[in-house]
Design an enzyme around this catalytic site. Structure first.
Site, PDB file in Angstrom:
ATOM      1  N   SER A 107       0.836  -1.194   0.000  1.00  0.00           N
ATOM      2  CA  SER A 107       0.000   0.000   0.000  1.00  0.00           C
ATOM      3  C   SER A 107       0.873   1.247   0.000  1.00  0.00           C
ATOM      4  O   SER A 107       1.967   1.247   0.575  1.00  0.00           O
ATOM      5  CB  SER A 107      -0.850  -0.021   1.270  1.00  0.00           C
ATOM      6  OG  SER A 107      -1.454   1.227   1.487  1.00  0.00           O
ATOM      7  N   TYR A 120      -1.125  -0.765  10.709  1.00  0.00           N
ATOM      8  CA  TYR A 120      -1.466  -1.364   9.407  1.00  0.00           C
ATOM      9  C   TYR A 120      -0.317  -1.128   8.419  1.00  0.00           C
ATOM     10  O   TYR A 120       0.176  -2.063   7.775  1.00  0.00           O
ATOM     11  CB  TYR A 120      -2.770  -0.773   8.857  1.00  0.00           C
ATOM     12  CG  TYR A 120      -2.986  -1.071   7.401  1.00  0.00           C
ATOM     13  CD1 TYR A 120      -3.221  -2.375   6.981  1.00  0.00           C
ATOM     14  CD2 TYR A 120      -2.911  -0.061   6.428  1.00  0.00           C
ATOM     15  CE1 TYR A 120      -3.388  -2.672   5.627  1.00  0.00           C
ATOM     16  CE2 TYR A 120      -3.079  -0.345   5.094  1.00  0.00           C
ATOM     17  CZ  TYR A 120      -3.316  -1.650   4.689  1.00  0.00           C
ATOM     18  OH  TYR A 120      -3.471  -1.938   3.350  1.00  0.00           O
ATOM     19  N   LYS A 159       2.505  -3.839   6.609  1.00  0.00           N
ATOM     20  CA  LYS A 159       2.817  -3.955   5.176  1.00  0.00           C
ATOM     21  C   LYS A 159       4.314  -3.751   4.932  1.00  0.00           C
ATOM     22  O   LYS A 159       4.943  -4.478   4.159  1.00  0.00           O
ATOM     23  CB  LYS A 159       2.021  -2.918   4.369  1.00  0.00           C
ATOM     24  CG  LYS A 159       0.530  -3.193   4.302  1.00  0.00           C
ATOM     25  CD  LYS A 159       0.236  -4.365   3.393  1.00  0.00           C
ATOM     26  CE  LYS A 159      -1.241  -4.675   3.308  1.00  0.00           C
ATOM     27  NZ  LYS A 159      -1.540  -5.923   2.608  1.00  0.00           N
TER      28      LYS A 159
HETATM   29  P1  NAD Z   1     -10.886  -6.958   1.411  1.00  0.00           P
HETATM   30  O1  NAD Z   1     -11.034  -7.014   2.879  1.00  0.00           O
HETATM   31  O2  NAD Z   1     -12.078  -6.673   0.586  1.00  0.00           O
HETATM   32  O3  NAD Z   1     -10.256  -8.343   0.898  1.00  0.00           O
HETATM   33  C1  NAD Z   1      -9.368  -9.100   1.653  1.00  0.00           C
HETATM   34  C2  NAD Z   1      -9.847 -10.550   1.587  1.00  0.00           C
HETATM   35  O4  NAD Z   1      -8.925 -11.348   2.332  1.00  0.00           O
HETATM   36  C3  NAD Z   1     -11.227 -10.752   2.214  1.00  0.00           C
HETATM   37  O5  NAD Z   1     -12.019 -11.500   1.325  1.00  0.00           O
HETATM   38  C4  NAD Z   1     -10.955 -11.527   3.497  1.00  0.00           C
HETATM   39  O6  NAD Z   1     -12.003 -12.417   3.816  1.00  0.00           O
HETATM   40  C5  NAD Z   1      -9.663 -12.250   3.149  1.00  0.00           C
HETATM   41  N1  NAD Z   1      -8.804 -12.572   4.288  1.00  0.00           N
HETATM   42  C6  NAD Z   1      -8.371 -11.743   5.264  1.00  0.00           C
HETATM   43  N2  NAD Z   1      -7.550 -12.389   6.100  1.00  0.00           N
HETATM   44  C7  NAD Z   1      -7.455 -13.670   5.637  1.00  0.00           C
HETATM   45  C8  NAD Z   1      -6.746 -14.823   6.054  1.00  0.00           C
HETATM   46  N3  NAD Z   1      -5.961 -14.815   7.128  1.00  0.00           N
HETATM   47  N4  NAD Z   1      -6.867 -15.949   5.331  1.00  0.00           N
HETATM   48  C9  NAD Z   1      -7.662 -16.000   4.229  1.00  0.00           C
HETATM   49  N5  NAD Z   1      -8.351 -14.943   3.784  1.00  0.00           N
HETATM   50  C10 NAD Z   1      -8.246 -13.786   4.490  1.00  0.00           C
HETATM   51  O7  NAD Z   1      -9.710  -5.930   1.106  1.00  0.00           O
HETATM   52  P2  NAD Z   1      -9.232  -5.327  -0.287  1.00  0.00           P
HETATM   53  O8  NAD Z   1      -9.599  -3.905  -0.325  1.00  0.00           O
HETATM   54  O9  NAD Z   1      -9.651  -6.201  -1.388  1.00  0.00           O
HETATM   55  O10 NAD Z   1      -7.670  -5.389  -0.070  1.00  0.00           O
HETATM   56  C11 NAD Z   1      -6.903  -6.466  -0.531  1.00  0.00           C
HETATM   57  C12 NAD Z   1      -5.449  -6.240  -0.169  1.00  0.00           C
HETATM   58  O11 NAD Z   1      -5.004  -5.023  -0.716  1.00  0.00           O
HETATM   59  C13 NAD Z   1      -5.200  -6.162   1.341  1.00  0.00           C
HETATM   60  O12 NAD Z   1      -4.002  -6.842   1.630  1.00  0.00           O
HETATM   61  C14 NAD Z   1      -5.057  -4.674   1.585  1.00  0.00           C
HETATM   62  O13 NAD Z   1      -4.229  -4.408   2.677  1.00  0.00           O
HETATM   63  C15 NAD Z   1      -4.424  -4.211   0.283  1.00  0.00           C
HETATM   64  N6  NAD Z   1      -4.710  -2.797  -0.007  1.00  0.00           N
HETATM   65  C16 NAD Z   1      -6.000  -2.358  -0.083  1.00  0.00           C
HETATM   66  C17 NAD Z   1      -6.253  -1.023  -0.352  1.00  0.00           C
HETATM   67  C18 NAD Z   1      -7.654  -0.484  -0.400  1.00  0.00           C
HETATM   68  O14 NAD Z   1      -7.830   0.725  -0.288  1.00  0.00           O
HETATM   69  N7  NAD Z   1      -8.669  -1.311  -0.580  1.00  0.00           N
HETATM   70  C19 NAD Z   1      -5.182  -0.140  -0.563  1.00  0.00           C
HETATM   71  C20 NAD Z   1      -3.894  -0.620  -0.494  1.00  0.00           C
HETATM   72  C21 NAD Z   1      -3.669  -1.965  -0.222  1.00  0.00           C
HETATM   73  C1  WQD Z   2      -9.428   9.815   1.132  1.00  0.00           C
HETATM   74  C2  WQD Z   2      -9.680  11.294   1.403  1.00  0.00           C
HETATM   75  C3  WQD Z   2      -9.920  11.807   3.738  1.00  0.00           C
HETATM   76  C4  WQD Z   2     -13.599   9.537   4.326  1.00  0.00           C
HETATM   77  C5  WQD Z   2      -6.746   4.879   3.333  1.00  0.00           C
HETATM   78  C6  WQD Z   2      -5.697   4.131   4.096  1.00  0.00           C
HETATM   79  C7  WQD Z   2      -4.661   3.601   3.174  1.00  0.00           C
HETATM   80  C8  WQD Z   2      -5.261   2.808   2.007  1.00  0.00           C
HETATM   81  C9  WQD Z   2      -6.399   3.505   1.354  1.00  0.00           C
HETATM   82  C10 WQD Z   2      -5.123   0.453   2.394  1.00  0.00           C
HETATM   83  C11 WQD Z   2      -8.900  11.834   2.603  1.00  0.00           C
HETATM   84  C12 WQD Z   2     -11.216  12.076   2.998  1.00  0.00           C
HETATM   85  C13 WQD Z   2     -12.494  10.123   3.763  1.00  0.00           C
HETATM   86  C14 WQD Z   2     -14.667  10.356   4.773  1.00  0.00           C
HETATM   87  C15 WQD Z   2     -13.435  12.289   4.049  1.00  0.00           C
HETATM   88  N1  WQD Z   2      -5.783   1.547   2.403  1.00  0.00           N
HETATM   89  N2  WQD Z   2     -12.403  11.479   3.621  1.00  0.00           N
HETATM   90  N3  WQD Z   2     -14.540  11.706   4.613  1.00  0.00           N
HETATM   91  O1  WQD Z   2      -6.938   7.999   3.886  1.00  0.00           O
HETATM   92  O2  WQD Z   2      -6.016   8.123   1.520  1.00  0.00           O
HETATM   93  O3  WQD Z   2      -6.133   5.951   2.656  1.00  0.00           O
HETATM   94  O4  WQD Z   2      -7.311   3.966   2.353  1.00  0.00           O
HETATM   95  O5  WQD Z   2      -3.957   0.295   2.199  1.00  0.00           O
HETATM   96  O6  WQD Z   2      -3.840   2.810   3.947  1.00  0.00           O
HETATM   97  O7  WQD Z   2      -5.108   5.023   5.018  1.00  0.00           O
HETATM   98  O8  WQD Z   2      -8.236   7.029   1.922  1.00  0.00           O
HETATM   99  O9  WQD Z   2     -10.607   6.991   1.286  1.00  0.00           O
HETATM  100  O10 WQD Z   2     -10.004   7.075   3.742  1.00  0.00           O
HETATM  101  O11 WQD Z   2      -9.620   9.082   2.328  1.00  0.00           O
HETATM  102  O12 WQD Z   2     -13.372  13.504   3.925  1.00  0.00           O
HETATM  103  O13 WQD Z   2     -15.685   9.874   5.317  1.00  0.00           O
HETATM  104  O14 WQD Z   2     -11.063  11.463   1.735  1.00  0.00           O
HETATM  105  O15 WQD Z   2      -9.709  12.763   4.725  1.00  0.00           O
HETATM  106  O16 WQD Z   2      -8.553  13.151   2.313  1.00  0.00           O
HETATM  107  P1  WQD Z   2      -6.785   7.387   2.563  1.00  0.00           P
HETATM  108  P2  WQD Z   2      -9.687   7.476   2.339  1.00  0.00           P
END
Ligand code: NAD
Ligand code: WQD
Length: 341
Positions: free
Chosen positions: A126, A150, A154
């Site tokens: 991330s 978190y 990562k």
């Molecule tokens: P999500 O929660 O929708 O998907 C994660 C999936 O993993 C879920 O289906 C959950 O049931 C499964 N899971 C969790 N722990 C598990 C375990 N121990 N064994 C088997 N399955 C397990 O999340 P997402 O948004 O799809 O994110 C996927 C990956 O991408 C995560 O690793 C997250 O940290 C990373 N990521 C997400 C974002 C975002 O904003 N969505 C941003 C950056 C990185």
């Molecule tokens: C985006 C913008 C908020 C919600 C987070 C995690 C990051 C990654 C992605 C996994 C910001 C604003 C948000 C709301 C708002 N996840 N906001 N009202 O903070 O960039 O990142 O998700 O890896 O680790 O930190 O994303 O969508 O929460 O926020 O005003 O109810 O929207 O302040 O400026 P962020 P976000």
């Protein structure tokens, strides 16, 4: 030979499955369904049709013997590892939960992969690993400075993967640092459906649009950005999914440790996102400006030069398209996957 997707029932994983189905005839998903629903799996099977086989194994990646059985049963060439937890706030409340699942879960997976002699891995990291000191556009060379459990979970995994890649030349590891994934598959059958009240901006907005939430709180309008609201790099989840295919392609035959930013390379403010959503959906989004959310940064967007040149990958969807596809999903599924959770 097939590809294993951990967390393939989740938001990003399910879209990766659909992208992968364009080139793979067999895909295996392992997911505990802790944060997803079995109906995702049936919808994925519907969408890919008869030509692609999607096998689903319900298991926790922390369960080594279950992974051993899985690797024995299927002829797996590579693993795309998305399973994990992703809430910053929850990680502050319960860091052990995050280190156990995100770090120990990956350790368990790596150990099982090594036992099964599988050495190709693409990992979901991330942009949060850069923390609050990097200057946008952020390149992969920026130092890692995560500021919450978190993000640290990562970053620790990234360090572990780097060490592992040095220890044995058979490892080929690609780390993808996602910026802000949004949007949904064009079918409207698969999308983001967080449990409870969403933390992230776009799922919150779409729940206001369908009437499940009353109004959006804008966390701060006094940032040093053009309109005062936070600026982020939103990337369409299908573009992101394509990035996984490109990374997988790249690491075959290129052992070692590689990192890529996956973002659009453009920053949009909260107000710009709201306006684009309103245009795409025709819904008015009620909002109120509130105090800043602790831990938020003013702005963050990616330098995508490395992914552009090495992976020949570039995000294609613009903000309007991202919001249109978000609305296409949420409007057709106002309760998400609720019924089958
Ligand atoms: P999500 O929660 O929708 O998907 C994660 C999936 O993993 C879920 O289906 C959950 O049931 C499964 N899971 C969790 N722990 C598990 C375990 N121990 N064994 C088997 N399955 C397990 O999340 P997402 O948004 O799809 O994110 C996927 C990956 O991408 C995560 O690793 C997250 O940290 C990373 N990521 C997400 C974002 C975002 O904003 N969505 C941003 C950056 C990185
Ligand atoms: C985006 C913008 C908020 C919600 C987070 C995690 C990051 C990654 C992605 C996994 C910001 C604003 C948000 C709301 C708002 N996840 N906001 N009202 O903070 O960039 O990142 O998700 O890896 O680790 O930190 O994303 O969508 O929460 O926020 O005003 O109810 O929207 O302040 O400026 P962020 P976000």
């Amino acid at each position: 030979m097939c590809v294993l997707i951990t967390g393939g029932g989740g938001y990003i994983g399910s879209h990766v499955v659909l992208a992968l189905a364009e080139t793979q005839k067999q895909i295996v998903i392992v997911d505990s369904l802790e944060n997803s629903s079995s109906s995702v799996i049936s919808r994925l099977r519907e969408l890919v049709g008869d030509g692609v086989k999607i096998d689903f194994v319900r298991a926790d990646i922390c369960d080594g013997p279950a992974l051993d059985r899985l690797f024995k049963e299927y002829d797996i060439k590579s693993v795309i590892h998305l399973a994990g937890y992703k809430s910053v706030a929850e990680s502050v409340e319960d860091p052990v939960k995050y280190y156990r699942n995100n770090f120990s879960g990956t350790l368990s997976l790596l150990s099982a992969m090594r036992r099964a002699s599988i050495f190709n891995l693409v990992f979901s990291s991330s942009a949060t690993v850069y923390g609050d000191t990097a200057i946008s556009p952020i390149s992969e060379a920026a130092p890692l400075n995560p500021v919450n459990p978190y993000g640290r979970s990562k970053a620790f995994v990234e360090f572990m993967l780097q060490d592992v890649s040095v220890s044995d030349p058979r490892w080929a590891i690609g780390v993808l640092r996602y910026f802000n994934p949004v949007g949904a598959h064009f079918s409207g059958r698969i999308g983001e459906d967080p449990l409870g009240v969403p933390n992230n901006l776009v799922p919150f907005i779409s729940r206001v649009a369908v009437g499940r939430l009353e109004e959006l709180s804008i966390w701060g309008a006094d940032y040093p950005t053009p309109d005062g609201t936070g600026v982020r790099d939103y990337v369409h989840v299908m573009d992101l999914a394509e990035g996984h295919l490109a990374a997988l392609e790249y690491i075959y035959g290129r052992p070692g440790f590689h990192t890529w930013n996956l973002g659009a390379g453009i920053g949009y403010s909260v107000l710009e996102v709201i306006r684009a959503f309103e245009q795409a959906s025709g819904c008015e989004i009620r909002y109120r400006v509130c105090a800043r959310r602790p831990g938020d940064i003013a702005q963050s967007w990616a330098d995508t030069t490395k992914a552009n040149s090495e992976l020949q990958w570039k995000a294609r969807a613009g903000l309007y398209q991202m919001m249109k596809d978000t609305w296409n999903w949420q409007g057709r599924n106002p309760d998400g996957y609720e019924q089958s959770r």
